[in-house]
Write a protein that holds these residues in place. Structure first.
Motif, PDB file in Angstrom:
ATOM      1  N   MET A 101      -7.179  -8.265   3.762  1.00 29.48           N
ATOM      2  CA  MET A 101      -7.834  -7.751   2.565  1.00 29.48           C
ATOM      3  C   MET A 101      -6.962  -6.746   1.819  1.00 29.48           C
ATOM      4  N   TYR A 157      -4.390  -8.762  -0.310  1.00 26.99           N
ATOM      5  CA  TYR A 157      -4.943  -9.477  -1.450  1.00 26.99           C
ATOM      6  C   TYR A 157      -5.512  -8.517  -2.496  1.00 26.99           C
ATOM      7  N   LYS A 158      -6.144  -7.442  -2.052  1.00 30.83           N
ATOM      8  CA  LYS A 158      -6.687  -6.490  -3.025  1.00 30.83           C
ATOM      9  C   LYS A 158      -5.585  -5.793  -3.799  1.00 30.83           C
ATOM     10  N   GLN A 208     -13.826 -15.029  -2.798  1.00 27.40           N
ATOM     11  CA  GLN A 208     -12.973 -15.508  -3.890  1.00 27.40           C
ATOM     12  C   GLN A 208     -12.711 -17.013  -3.728  1.00 27.40           C
ATOM     13  N   PHE A 210     -11.152  -8.951  -7.152  1.00 29.19           N
ATOM     14  CA  PHE A 210     -11.066  -9.741  -5.916  1.00 29.19           C
ATOM     15  C   PHE A 210     -12.215  -9.402  -4.979  1.00 29.19           C
ATOM     16  N   CYS A 211     -12.751 -10.402  -4.306  1.00 30.57           N
ATOM     17  CA  CYS A 211     -13.821 -10.188  -3.327  1.00 30.57           C
ATOM     18  C   CYS A 211     -13.668 -11.201  -2.200  1.00 30.57           C
ATOM     19  N   TYR A 212     -14.455 -11.026  -1.157  1.00 38.24           N
ATOM     20  CA  TYR A 212     -14.321 -11.854   0.034  1.00 38.24           C
ATOM     21  C   TYR A 212     -14.557 -13.331  -0.239  1.00 38.24           C
ATOM     22  N   GLU A 239       0.828  -1.211   0.000  1.00 40.14           N
ATOM     23  CA  GLU A 239       0.000   0.000   0.000  1.00 40.14           C
ATOM     24  C   GLU A 239       0.862   1.261   0.000  1.00 40.14           C
ATOM     25  N   LYS A 281      -5.617  -6.522  -7.657  1.00 41.18           N
ATOM     26  CA  LYS A 281      -6.624  -5.456  -7.767  1.00 41.18           C
ATOM     27  C   LYS A 281      -7.305  -5.414  -9.142  1.00 41.18           C
ATOM     28  N   ASP A 282      -6.678  -5.966 -10.156  1.00 40.86           N
ATOM     29  CA  ASP A 282      -7.279  -5.964 -11.480  1.00 40.86           C
ATOM     30  C   ASP A 282      -8.070  -7.239 -11.755  1.00 40.86           C
ATOM     31  N   CYS A 338      -4.551 -16.057  -9.198  1.00 37.51           N
ATOM     32  CA  CYS A 338      -4.304 -14.614  -9.207  1.00 37.51           C
ATOM     33  C   CYS A 338      -2.930 -14.288  -8.626  1.00 37.51           C
TER      34      CYS A 338
END
Length: 396
Positions: free
Chosen positions: A313, A316-317, A329, A325-327, A250, A321-322, A337
């Motif tokens: 999160m 993983y996001k 997954q 991704f969601c919870y 980040e 990020k492209d 990924c």
């Protein structure tokens, strides 16, 4: 092809047992043998090219014996094996740990009829390379030292991790060399150090420096990678590790080039530009390190029946990020990924350095090579990634 290029660079920069960080002698002057860099280089050769590197490892052992004439926390030497005695960040106590680990592994890999007493002898006071390093670590592990970036004096997660590994490998070599009391002593020290790792836990994840405001650091990833063959108190997929790496990823969004890349620097707020202090950049070895970690993480997750995302999160996001991704997954999709992102990271560096002559850094805005050219550690990091990738089944 880039593997052969990197191997050629690494072998060219090993000279009579010494390993130069880079052939650059001006802005920056990296034409030195750093204990850390040399050990990591030799550890790669011991792991992947053992049969063709035996003479190189013996040369490295004999150079180490010369280096040990000085304080064991000395971080670097001239290529003629003389001590660099000018002002510097010392001691750096990760060096003896990395050196003892690779030479212990080397000695254990040799046939019993080969004399390895120069590497380990039970006698006290210690008069062999690994025995000296292990006794030094056992006596000094609770003391502050400089970090692997040679900037901060304190107690460091990375240093402690490689010291734990050194004690565990030391236990094996001591047992092999019929030094049972020492083996028990090193095993005890490994447990004490492992308990100390808990002090680095703040808000559920490991911090890089004890009682220091820095939230995250590339050294967390490197600690995992440089101890991956040793049973450590944490797992590859541990939340305590992943959350910290998520914060690092980040923070790298501060680099303009990461508007459409994901290149990894040392830590948020870094100012070292490869020569001066105008502002930090992504490091080639950092991006390769994250790529290797993602492959190892994908393997670790593939051995589980589910993964709980929770506080991870951010990680993983940022990694996928492209990929929408969601919870919920699917685990198989998540592994795919992570592997895809790993390969993308390496392709990004390769596109910026198409000739495979990997530098230390990539400019934070343009991505152009910066700092020391052909940094040995950058090439070793790439080769380590390739080795791990070739060992693990990739689904992409």
């Amino acid at each position: 092809m880039k593997v052969q290029t990197s191997l050629q660079v690494v072998y060219a920069q090993i000279q009579n047992g010494s390993v130069c960080a880079s052939v650059s002698t001006f802005e920056p002057d990296y034409y030195y043998n750093w204990i850390r860099d040399a050990a990591l280089t030799m550890d790669y050769l011991q792991t992947v090219h053992q049969h063709t590197s035996v003479s190189l490892l013996w040369d490295y052992a004999h150079v180490s014996l010369i280096h040990q004439q000085y304080d064991l926390g000395e971080p670097k030497f001239y290529m003629n094996r003389q001590l660099f005695d000018k002002p510097w960040g010392r001691p750096q106590n990760d060096g003896p740990a990395l050196r003892s680990h690779v030479l212990s592994r080397f000695a254990l890999s040799l046939h019993d009829h080969q004399n390895t007493d120069v590497i380990y002898r039970p006698e006290m006071p210690p008069n062999s390379i690994v025995k000296r390093d292990l006794e030094y670590i056992a006596s000094n592990w609770q003391n502050d030292s400089f970090d692997l970036w040679e900037e901060v004096y304190g107690m460091h997660f990375y240093t402690l991790c490689v010291q734990i590994q050194a004690m565990k490998t030391g236990t094996k070599i001591a047992s092999h060399k019929r030094d049972p009391k020492a083996a028990k002593f090193y095993e005890l020290k490994a447990r004490e150090m492992s308990d100390k790792l808990n002090d680095f836990l703040v808000d559920g994840f490991y911090r890089p420096i004890l009682n220091h405001p820095r939230l995250t650091d590339l050294s967390i990833i490197l600690a995992v990678l440089h101890t991956k063959t040793t049973r450590m108190p944490f797992k590859i997929h541990s939340d305590k590790i992943i959350i910290s790496i998520g914060h690092l990823i980040e923070s790298m969004q501060a680099y303009p080039i990461n508007s459409d890349h994901l290149l990894i620097g040392r830590y948020p707020g870094d100012v070292y530009d490869g020569v001066g202090q105008t502002g930090g950049n992504p490091w080639v070895l950092g991006t390769f390190a994250l790529a290797e970690y993602l492959i190892l993480l994908s393997k670790s997750l593939s051995e589980r029946s589910f993964v709980f995302i929770g506080q991870n999160m951010i990680f993983y996001k940022m990694c996928v990020k492209d990929k929408g991704f969601c919870y919920n997954q699917c685990l198989v999709d998540l592994i795919h990924c992570l592997q895809t992102k790993s390969l993308e990271l390496v392709k990004q560096v390769s596109s910026l350095v198409p000739n495979g002559q990997f530098p230390e850094q990539l400019n934070r805005s343009s991505g152009k090579p910066q700092g020391a050219p052909n940094l040995t550690w950058s090439h070793v990091s790439f080769l380590q990634f390739e080795n791990v990738r070739n060992q693990i089944s990739i689904s992409v």
